[in-house]
Design a protein around this motif. Structure first.
Motif, PDB file in Angstrom:
ATOM      1  N   ARG A 226       0.832  -1.199   0.000  1.00 44.07           N
ATOM      2  CA  ARG A 226       0.000   0.000   0.000  1.00 44.07           C
ATOM      3  C   ARG A 226       0.872   1.256   0.000  1.00 44.07           C
ATOM      4  N   ARG A 227       1.968   1.229   0.737  1.00 46.73           N
ATOM      5  CA  ARG A 227       2.883   2.378   0.747  1.00 46.73           C
ATOM      6  C   ARG A 227       3.415   2.642  -0.663  1.00 46.73           C
ATOM      7  N   GLU A 228       3.803   1.583  -1.385  1.00 50.01           N
ATOM      8  CA  GLU A 228       4.316   1.756  -2.746  1.00 50.01           C
ATOM      9  C   GLU A 228       3.242   2.337  -3.668  1.00 50.01           C
ATOM     10  N   TYR A 229       1.982   1.924  -3.471  1.00 48.60           N
ATOM     11  CA  TYR A 229       0.902   2.492  -4.275  1.00 48.60           C
ATOM     12  C   TYR A 229       0.787   3.999  -4.043  1.00 48.60           C
ATOM     13  N   VAL A 230       0.832   4.409  -2.772  1.00 47.78           N
ATOM     14  CA  VAL A 230       0.735   5.834  -2.467  1.00 47.78           C
ATOM     15  C   VAL A 230       1.924   6.591  -3.055  1.00 47.78           C
ATOM     16  N   LEU A 231       3.118   6.023  -2.945  1.00 53.13           N
ATOM     17  CA  LEU A 231       4.297   6.679  -3.506  1.00 53.13           C
ATOM     18  C   LEU A 231       4.188   6.783  -5.030  1.00 53.13           C
ATOM     19  N   ASP A 232       3.671   5.739  -5.663  1.00 53.67           N
ATOM     20  CA  ASP A 232       3.473   5.802  -7.109  1.00 53.67           C
ATOM     21  C   ASP A 232       2.500   6.917  -7.476  1.00 53.67           C
ATOM     22  N   ARG A 233       1.439   7.040  -6.711  1.00 50.11           N
ATOM     23  CA  ARG A 233       0.464   8.111  -6.980  1.00 50.11           C
ATOM     24  C   ARG A 233       1.097   9.492  -6.757  1.00 50.11           C
ATOM     25  N   MET A 234       1.915   9.630  -5.729  1.00 54.83           N
ATOM     26  CA  MET A 234       2.587  10.915  -5.484  1.00 54.83           C
ATOM     27  C   MET A 234       3.521  11.257  -6.641  1.00 54.83           C
ATOM     28  N   ARG A 235       4.218  10.238  -7.173  1.00 45.99           N
ATOM     29  CA  ARG A 235       5.107  10.483  -8.316  1.00 45.99           C
ATOM     30  C   ARG A 235       4.297  10.845  -9.544  1.00 45.99           C
TER      31      ARG A 235
END
Length: 804
Positions: A226-235
């Motif tokens: 889930r953290r990686e998903y949020v980071l992908d969205r931020m990028r």
């Protein structure tokens, strides 16, 4: 063919008209039926969050928090952009563009319902979540969704985007009882918001979707995804650079369960405050009303009290030998990490002592497994005290090697050191208390009610009523001064037998040493704690008058024994009562009422309660005499508004008692305190009860009055031979005062004007000349100076009632 096309066209137009009519009817229903029933969004401008009760020291350091919801509301300006942008990327990437309802999100939600035949995610904006969290239930119905959308549209008309985001980030539930981003930062990372990394902010921002399933403490791998998903969205949204994204994705999971960021350890005081708040406001309001209680505790002095009490109790335990391991596991399991950790779950840390399982024993050390998998070395020199305990007064031979003390599989206690080693220890069975207050106004500055609150929440400083023994004698001596005695009065220290029906027959009191010293000056009798002198004094001045006099120190006459055993402290008192009583001597004769609450503030910072602490000082008294007319032209002196404490005993009496109690410390039963503190302003008294069941030291300077008590919770259990107040309690008191008075200059109260100092003969107590080779100085009230000793008479004269 043309007819078929005409039919299809009419059908489409019909469906469109029907849809338009249905949409119009829905809008009409929404605005004319639903909207009037909705709450006013304006109420969001005056939001009162359910905040926990906070208990602070006088300096504002956190002692404790109480409440099911851990929340620390913050203003929008206090929220770092990386935190707010992480939530926007995860929950509502068009937050700053839509009017509160996002048609794209609604279309996604409708598609999910058609596809899955159930309600699901995709439709709620941050504004809609604010509407639901503050005003609506979480039931999944079309009506609730319609209300949510209408409210969101109205909220956007009343509040700015920043105000909406602030409400959302302070209200949202993020698992582990954390509500809001500030609480989550503390719960998962033990740090304030502005110290969160991008990876940590993304981890927290991923929690609203499923706070339990995506929790990094419970499901770290799902949380990482889930953290990686949020980071992908931020990028993707351009909130972070590609380099920052790469660093954050590669960051290890660092989330851990962090307790309340307690800055001062004072759980016994915190519990006192909690009970007071529940009594005052009720449990629900006390826990959710956002009250902040400032106590009178001083952080450094509280830490000194904790250290002193635990060190004293551990030293007592070592003096009486090793009772053996707390438990055992089979030796063959000593290399199984799961078995080791499972065994330690039943042995939580207490008082700074960690439980550990012995995993190896050598010739000069043993090694033990600590909770969490760390192995520490225990040098043998820290085990040298661990002789087998055979009884309270008997120990076995001294150990010669670690194997004489421990074996593989033993569950023992250690005190980890900074150098990576650990000292061998044992949990003390005896308990104790330390309490200290300001003699000037009664503010409690330190209070420790036991070795460890988690092991036993019983607050011995305020709840344990124990016999004070000889520590009670100063009150009897003060009553004697009030009845005409002087420090030089002679009283016979000799055997005596009383027949007293209240004492059930004959009573043959004795001195602790078993010796008798004949005619003794009152000062010397107090210095050396002569029991028979105290009994004769009480018999002379009378029990009934003494009971009335003791009320001046805060003791209830109905709780005091009405017989001569009172002279030896056979009554029951708490350590706090004893410290408050000695404060009367310390401050020059005023009675102060101890309390621990300085003030209470509500969630808005308004003071809703303020403690009242009358001060013990002549300067605090109004300058205008009773009956004198006030001069309206005179400006009030600030001191006129300070309430004055009630005078309990004359200043001369308090000064003389302090002077005698300073001699107790200088050359009497309390002289051990001088080895800890090189000060001349210390005064105090030891106390020991029959069979060494209670050990006391109560003492003071003009700046601090403190009581230390050591004993077993079972009041019939002996501490052991030679465990007197001087041996068991005085070191606790002295260690505490050494820390509490660090940086405080020595001082003494000025001597009252109507006291005079003259030379006396130490044998007779009478005034003598400077040519007397053994003459000493003594202080008397004017009018009570003894007559001059005749040159021809000699001998001991002038004793009370011919030495009884």
């Amino acid at each position: 063919m043309r007819r078929l096309l005409r039919i299809l066209l009419y059908g489409v137009l019909g469906l469109g008209a029907a849809g338009a009519i249905a949409g119009g009817l829905a809008l009409a229903y929404a605005f004319f039926v639903l909207a009037p029933k909705l709450p006013e969004p304006e109420r969001l401008r005056d939001v009162h969050y359910q905040e926990p009760l906070r208990v602070l020291s006088s300096e504002g350091a956190l002692i404790a928090k109480y409440g099911q919801k851990r929340r620390s509301p913050v203003d929008y300006e206090q929220i770092p952009p990386r935190v707010s942008l992480a939530f926007i990327a995860a929950e509502d990437d068009r937050f700053f563009e839509h009017p509160g309802v996002d048609y794209q999100g609604i279309l996604r939600a409708v598609a999910y319902v058609i596809r899955e035949q159930e309600f699901g995610p995709g439709g709620s904006t941050i504004t809609m979540q604010v509407a639901r969290n503050f005003f609506l239930s979480r039931e999944q119905t079309l009506l609730r969704k319609a209300n949510e959308m209408l409210l969101a549209l109205q909220i956007e008309q009343v509040l700015s985007k920043e105000e909406i985001l602030e409400l959302y980030l302070n209200k949202i539930y993020l698992g582990n009882r954390a509500y809001g981003v500030a609480a989550a930062a503390q719960v998962y990372y033990g740090k304030p918001l502005d110290q969160l990394t991008v990876a940590e902010a993304a981890m927290i921002a991923g929690l609203p979707k499923a706070p339990s399933a995506l929790n990094p403490l419970r499901n770290p791998e799902q949380a990482r995804a889930r953290r990686e998903y949020v980071l992908d969205r931020m990028r993707a949204e351009g909130f972070i650079s590609a380099e920052r994204h790469r660093e954050a994705v590669q960051s290890p999971l660092t989330a851990q369960r962090h307790a309340v960021d307690r800055q001062v350890e004072a759980p016994y005081v915190a519990e006192m405050v909690r009970r007071r708040l529940v009594e005052r406001y009720g449990r629900e309001q006390a826990y959710t009303g956002g009250y902040t209680v400032y106590t009178t505790l001083q952080g450094e002095r509280q830490r000194a009290a904790n250290r002193a009490l635990r060190a004293g109790l551990r030293a007592y335990a070592r003096r009486h030998g090793y009772r053996g391991p707390e438990g055992r596991i089979p030796a063959e399991q000593a290399d199984d990490p799961q078995a080791l950790d499972a065994a330690l779950r039943e042995h939580p840390p207490y008082g700074g002592l960690e439980a550990a399982v012995v995993v190896a024993v050598g010739e000069a050390a043993a090694w033990a497994w600590l909770r969490g998998g760390k192995v520490v070395e225990i040098p043998f020199e820290t085990m040298a005290w661990a002789r087998e305990r055979r009884s309270v007064n008997r120990r076995g031979p001294a150990p010669e090697e670690p194997g004489d003390v421990v074996a593989v599989g033993d569950i023992v206690r250690v005190a980890p050191r900074e150098d990576g080693l650990a000292d061998f220890e044992a949990l003390p069975e005896a308990e104790g208390a330390v309490v200290a207050l300001s003699p000037e106004d009664g503010r409690i500055r330190a209070l420790s009610g036991g070795f460890d609150f988690q092991r036993s929440p019983f607050n011995r400083a305020v709840q344990a009523r124990r016999q004070p023994g000889s520590a009670f004698k100063p009150y009897i001596y003060s009553a004697a001064l009030a009845r005409g005695y002087t420090p030089a009065t002679l009283i016979n220290d000799a055997p005596v037998v009383f027949q007293d029906s209240a004492l059930e027959g004959y009573w043959r009191p004795d001195n602790y040493t078993g010796r008798f010293h004949g005619p003794t000056r009152m000062r010397q009798a107090l210095i050396h704690s002569r029991n028979l002198v105290s009994i004769r004094i009480l018999r002379d001045i009378g029990i009934r008058p003494t009971l009335g006099y003791l009320e001046r120190f805060g003791f209830e006459p109905g709780r005091l024994p009405k017989n001569l055993s009172l002279a030896l402290g056979s009554n029951s008192v708490t350590p706090l009562q004893m410290a408050a009583g000695y404060a009367v001597f310390a401050n020059g004769g005023y009675r102060v009422v101890p309390d621990v609450i300085e003030r209470i503030e509500d969630a808005e910072g308004r003071v809703v309660f303020e403690g009242r602490f009358p001060r013990a000082c002549e300067a605090c008294r109004p300058q205008r005499l009773l009956g004198e007319a006030a001069d309206p032209r005179r400006r009030l002196d600030p001191l006129d508004t300070v309430p004055s404490a009630e005078r309990a005993i004359p200043a001369e009496n308090a000064w003389l008692m302090t002077d005698m109690l300073r001699d107790v410390v200088a050359r009497g039963t309390g002289r051990g305190a001088r080895r800890w503190l090189e000060r001349d302003d210390l005064a105090g008294k030891t106390g020991t009860t029959n069979d060494q069941r209670d050990a006391w030291f109560v003492g003071f300077t003009p700046d601090l009055a403190a009581a230390a008590w050591v004993g077993y919770d079972d009041s019939q259990r002996s501490l052991g031979a030679r465990e007197t107040g001087a041996a068991a309690a005085l070191p606790v008191w002295a260690r505490f005062m050494a820390g509490a008075l660090e940086g405080v200059e020595e001082r003494t109260l000025p001597r009252p004007d109507d006291l005079v100092t003259v030379r006396i003969d130490p044998e007779t107590g009478k005034v003598t000349g400077s040519d007397h080779p053994d003459a000493i100085f003594e202080t008397f009230r004017e009018g009570q100076v003894p007559p001059r000793q005749s040159t021809s008479g000699g001998g001991r004269q002038g004793a009370r009632e011919e030495l009884f």
